[in-house]
Design an enzyme around this catalytic site. Sequence first.
Site, mmCIF file in Angstrom:
data_model
loop_
_atom_site.group_PDB
_atom_site.id
_atom_site.type_symbol
_atom_site.label_atom_id
_atom_site.label_comp_id
_atom_site.label_asym_id
_atom_site.label_seq_id
_atom_site.Cartn_x
_atom_site.Cartn_y
_atom_site.Cartn_z
ATOM 1 N N GLU A 160 -7.642 -0.830 1.235
ATOM 2 C CA GLU A 160 -7.320 0.577 1.466
ATOM 3 C C GLU A 160 -8.552 1.449 1.676
ATOM 4 O OE1 GLU A 160 -3.714 -1.166 -0.474
ATOM 5 O OE2 GLU A 160 -5.878 -1.372 -0.701
ATOM 6 N N PHE A 182 2.451 1.703 -0.986
ATOM 7 C CA PHE A 182 2.997 2.511 -2.081
ATOM 8 C C PHE A 182 1.918 3.515 -2.471
ATOM 9 C CE2 PHE A 182 5.430 -1.359 -2.330
ATOM 10 C CZ PHE A 182 6.717 -0.936 -2.648
ATOM 11 N N ALA A 183 2.327 4.703 -2.840
ATOM 12 C CA ALA A 183 1.361 5.725 -3.233
ATOM 13 C C ALA A 183 0.485 5.250 -4.394
ATOM 14 C CB ALA A 183 2.083 7.020 -3.611
ATOM 15 N N HIS A 235 4.623 0.864 -8.954
ATOM 16 C CA HIS A 235 5.268 1.160 -7.676
ATOM 17 C C HIS A 235 6.115 2.426 -7.752
ATOM 18 C CE1 HIS A 235 4.344 -3.127 -7.299
ATOM 19 N NE2 HIS A 235 4.407 -2.969 -5.981
#
Length: 668
Positions: A407, A430-431, A474
């Site tokens: 990321e 997912f955030a 999650h």
Amino acid sequence: MYFDRKNLTNEALLDIYKRLLLPRLIEEKMLILLRQGKISKWFSGIGQEAISVGCTYALDSDEWIMPLHRNLGVFTGRNMPLHKLFMQWQGNKEGYSKGRERSFHFGSKEHHICGMISHLGPQLAIADGVALAQTLQQQPKVAMAFTGDGGTSEGDFHEALNVAAVWDLPVIFIIENNGYGLSTPTNEQYRCESLVQRAKGYGMEGVRIDGNNILEVIDSIKGIREYCIREQKPYLVECTTFRMRGHEEASGTKYVPSALMEEWAQKDPLQNFEEYLLSQQLLTQTAIEEQKESIRQLIEAELQIAFTADDIVPDTNEELQDVYAPVPAQTGITIINNSLPINIIENAPEKRMIDAIKDGLFQSMLQHPNLILMGQDIAEYGGAFKITEGFLTAFGKQRVRNTPLCESAILGTALGLSLAGFKSMMEMQFADFVTVGFNQIINNLAKMHYRWGQQADVVVRMPTGAGVGAGPFHSQSNEAWFVHTPGLKVVYPSSPIDAKGLLIAAINDPNPVLFFEHKALYRSVSGPVPNDYYTIEIGKAKQVQAGTDISIITYGAGVHWAVEYATQYPQISIDILDLRTLLPLDYDAIKATVARTGKVLVFHEDNLTGGIGAEIAAWISQHCFELLDAPVIRCASLDTPIPFNIALEKNYLAKARLHENIQQLLAY
């Protein structure tokens, strides 16, 4: 030291000498100014100039370089005005960062230089993004990023090299191995024989060169540049050198054995090149002294310009305005503020929230040919939630890009794309996973425009929230982490029509936008969504329901919980305000709802402590106290991680305490 001039002319050799001499003499002057207190800090590159000068000389002037704090030769090699550099180092407003950044923590788009941040590693992935943009435009160019031997231990180093290799990006990664990371020697940093050995692990070529030999640096980088462009591949270069001064001047060099200092002093890049030019009868001792005196006079003259600059007079309005890049005026597009024109929703088809987001993204891809989508599994698979399903067929693999699980590097790549004039959207699967890219968002994307006026045209989509029994990794609500960070915009829609319009607005915005999408709402919420290409203004809240008894200020799933409660208790007149944007907040709308009822409940799914509700409650207490008939009450989720078990999750969520909080407010 052996110098091989290859096909370099006498004039070229003398030009290279001047380029090598200039940063050395500037540094010597800076060390004097440092002792005089006229600059506050200096990271010396004395003894390492051949790398910066040679690398810059070997590249075209419009090829981006991501230097670090010992790369003065990059800045002088791009012919940046010395007086403006001096103003930068003095913290003057006429420098490159208006006094907001120190030493080399700045960039200049005009000179194709992107300055560092103190975390070092994030620089590398920015080069990936620039190289990707050049590849997409079929430009025969490379991007170059510098790191030190210490920086190769950072995760960003590995992520950036891996992405460049997987995506076949023409990036030259330069390692300046100067023997120490501050006071830590290389034998305490890594166990490989040489750092260039790591290239093979990423499937790229690499070479180790003498970083103190200016002609070897130039010849090597020229050849590597040709290779990267021809083969469309990255390359790793380890330059051996030595830091003759401290990490910065205050740290000194007492930890370095004196014999080692003496050994490397004999390898001084400037002294050895001077001796070579003398041996070739291209210079005389007199000519050397004349050249040095000429440069010293130039430095003094440029310093005098810098010294006459006015002192900074802080302007609060200007400081606040420069946090964000201005949003260009929109033409040929419907812009919706608080109310929806009847004609935009007449005959609008019913769509789920997930479909509305897909529509907004698809139409944005049509609208912006320079928009690149990146994320894990977003191409053939269509993403974890299938929002980009079909996009690969419509727009191709160049624009819809599966990414490795890194990321941080992809966020850095997104920033690099922005430097080259592209837009990008990165989908966090997912955030929750944003934590491994936190540094890039907080310290690179958010601060870029304030630091040196460069926009970061990036949208990060953040599937967020609980209600699906996904457990603590999650289901987190982590929007409050980012609301505290100036330079970001944080958007959190609750309805399909808002989701589409706000996503389009986010992509049109030149600033970094975190776009939160509640997973539990994807397929459970539907509503009319126009087929038009339209935007909803970022920073504007929406009154969902009018009322006179109490106000509920909320967003995301909280809007639906509030509406559900109001339906169950019609005897309570509830005014519901959907914030939609959390940064910047719509304070006018907040004040208006307080005025309508005098009793306020701030309601969100996030944990209570440190949530956005605390900021809103504090602001209301400070600015709307005379309108209140009761203390502001916050209703939020428990201050625990989110549990997996459904019964535990329901107990955790703020919805479980909504009734008791409303009753407490009514009874006050």
